[in-house]
Design an enzyme around this catalytic site. Structure first.
Site, PDB file in Angstrom:
ATOM      1  CE1 TYR A   1     -12.638  -2.569 -10.283  1.00 11.04           C
ATOM      2  CE2 TYR A   1     -14.508  -1.160 -10.682  1.00 11.04           C
ATOM      3  CZ  TYR A   1     -13.717  -2.163  -9.827  1.00 11.04           C
ATOM      4  OH  TYR A   1     -14.038  -2.694  -8.817  1.00 11.04           O
TER       5      TYR A   1
ATOM      6  CE  LYS B   1      -2.565 -13.498  -4.223  1.00 10.76           C
ATOM      7  NZ  LYS B   1      -2.772 -13.937  -3.231  1.00 10.76           N
TER       8      LYS B   1
ATOM      9  CG  ASP C   1      -3.627 -12.967   0.294  1.00 12.74           C
ATOM     10  OD1 ASP C   1      -2.669 -12.139   0.155  1.00 12.74           O
ATOM     11  OD2 ASP C   1      -3.389 -14.138  -0.221  1.00 12.74           O
TER      12      ASP C   1
ATOM     13  CG  ASP D   1     -14.814  -1.865  -5.409  1.00  5.98           C
ATOM     14  OD1 ASP D   1     -15.600  -0.917  -4.939  1.00  5.98           O
ATOM     15  OD2 ASP D   1     -15.350  -2.577  -6.403  1.00  5.98           O
TER      16      ASP D   1
END
Ligand code: ATP
Length: 342
Positions: free
Chosen positions: A124, A171, A204, A228
Site C-alpha cells: 500500500y 509469507k 495461506d 486486508d
C-alpha cells in the site's frame, strides 16, 4: 461534557449508515458535536479533490473521527482516500474485532478474535511503476519502525485485554527479506511479553486454519495486505461485512470506520446494515472514555440482532437501515427505563 468529533459520512451507503450511527449515539446519552467534512467522490465533485485539507485539519484538531466508507474514483491520478488518510495521520494500527453475535447465522459460534493490521506500508506504500508496455511493478515496503510499533500495539492490547495468544501471519518462506523483517520485529515484541503465547503461521495456511477452526485464534498480527484480505475472510466467519467495526489508531489521533466499503449497488435504498458503523461509533465512545454509553449501544445492538426481527436484508430481515437504527434506539431506551424502575 460535549465531545467534538469529526464525521465523514462518505460515499455509497456511507451517509445512510452514518445517519443511523449518529442517531444511536444521541440516544446513548453521550453528548457529541459532529463536525461534518466530506471526502471521496462527493468531495471531488464539490472541491476538486477527494481529500480536502479540511478533513485532515479537522481530525487533527478533534483527535477522533467517525468515518463512513469512501470511494476512490478509478483511473490514474487518484490515490486511495483511505490509504492517504492513514498515511497523512500516521494511523499505523488498524484494529478489527471479529466476534460472533447471537442471532446472526454463521458457520461458527463463539468466534472472538482481534485483527491488528499494519496500516501504512507494505504494497500500500504506492510505489509502483510501469516498466514498459507489458510490465508493471509494485514495491512491497516493510520497515523496522512500522513493524515494531504494530507488533508492540498487538502485544500491548493482548496484555491489557487478558488475551492469551498472538499469531503473526506471513509469507517469509517466499518474501524472505520483507516478511522476514516483519517477523523479526514480531519476535522481538513477543520476547517482551513472555506471558502471551506467540506463534507464526504462513498466511495461506492461516486462511485455511481460520476457516476450519477460528476458535483457535485470539489476536492476529498482520502486514497491511494480508490484514486486508483476512479482515474480509474473518468478517465472513461472523455474518459478513455489515457487522464488523474497526479502528485506525495513531499515537495522537484515531479514526473509527466499518470494515465494509461503499457498496454502491445498494446505496440510497435504505438497505444497508448499519451495525458495523454503529459498533464503530461505540468503539469511538469507549476510546474517548464514554464507556457506559458505548456499553449501552453495544447491548442495544446485540439485543436487536439476537431477536433477529428488525434486521436488514443481508441478515435475513426485511427492515431498512433507519428502521434497524430505530429498533436499537428503542431497545436502549427500554433497558434504560428498566434500570430506572429497579
Ligand atoms: P468499495 O468499492 O467501496 O470497496 P464494494 O461494493 O466493492 O465497495 P463492499 O462494500 O466492501 O465493497 O462490499 C461488497 C458487498 O458486500 C456489497 O456489494 C454488499 O452487497 C455487501 N455489503 C457490504 N457492506 C454492507 C452493509 N453494511 N450492509 C449490507 N450489505 C453490505
Amino acid at each position: 461534557m460535549i465531545h467534538k468529533v469529526t464525521l465523514i459520512p462518505g460515499d455509497g451507503i456511507g451517509p445512510e449508515v452514518a445517519e443511523a450511527a449518529c442517531a444511536v449515539v444521541e440516544a446513548s446519552g453521550c453528548q457529541v458535536e459532529w463536525e461534518v467534512v466530506e471526502a471521496g467522490e462527493g468531495a471531488l465533485a464539490k472541491y476538486g479533490t477527494t481529500l480536502p485539507n479540511r478533513v485532515i485539519d479537522s481530525i487533527r484538531e478533534n483527535g477522533v473521527a467517525l468515518k463512513g466508507p469512501v470511494t476512490t474514483p478509478i483511473g490514474e491520478g487518484f490515490r486511495s482516500v483511505n490509504v492517504s488518510l492513514r498515511q497523512w495521520l500516521d494511523l499505523y494500527a488498524n484494529v478489527r474485532p471479529v466476534a460472533s453475535l447471537a442471532g446472526i447465522q454463521s458457520r461458527y459460534e463463539k468466534v472472538d478474535l482481534v485483527i491488528f493490521r499494519e496500516n501504512t506500508e507494505d504494497l500500500y506504500a504506492g510505489i509502483e511503476r510501469r516498466v514498459d508496455a507489458d510490465t508493471a511493478e509494485s514495491i512491497k515496503k516493510i520497515t523496522r519502525r512500522a513493524s515494531e510499533r504494530i507488533a508492540r500495539a498487538a502485544f500491548n492490547f493482548a496484555r491489557e485485554e487478558g488475551r492469551k495468544k498472538v499469531t503473526a501471519g506471513h509469507k517469509a518462506n517466499i518474501m524472505k527479506l520483507s516478511d522476514g523483517l516483519f517477523l523479526e520485529c514480531a519476535r522481538k515484541a513477543a520476547a517482551e511479553f513472555p506471558e502471551i503465547t506467540y506463534e507464526e503461521v504462513i498466511v495461506d495456511a492461516l486462511c485455511m486454519r481460520l476457516v476450519l477452526n477460528p476458535l483457535d485464534f485470539d489476536v492476529l498480527l498482520l502486514p497491511n495486505l494480508y490484514g486486508d484480505i483476512l479482515s474480509d475472510l474473518c468478517a465472513g466467519l461472523v455474518g459478513g461485512l455489515g457487522v464488523v467495526p474497526g479502528a485506525n489508531l495513531g499515537d495522537k489521533v484515531a479514526v473509527f470506520e466499518p470494515v465494509h466499503g461503499s457498496a454502491p449497488q445498494i446505496a440510497g435504498r435504505d438497505l444497508a446494515n448499519p451495525t458495523a458503523m454503529i459498533l464503530s461509533a461505540a468503539m469511538l465512545l469507549r476510546h474517548i472514555g464514554e464507556t457506559e454509553a458505548a456499553g449501552r449501544i453495544e447491548e442495544g445492538t446485540r439485543a436487536v440482532l439476537a431477536a433477529g426481527i428488525a434486521v436488514t436484508p443481508d441478515l435475513g430481515g426485511k427492515t431498512g437501515t433507519r428502521g434497524m437504527a430505530a429498533a436499537i434506539i428503542a431497545e436502549m431506551e427500554r433497558s434504560l427505563a428498566h434500570a430506572g424502575a429497579r
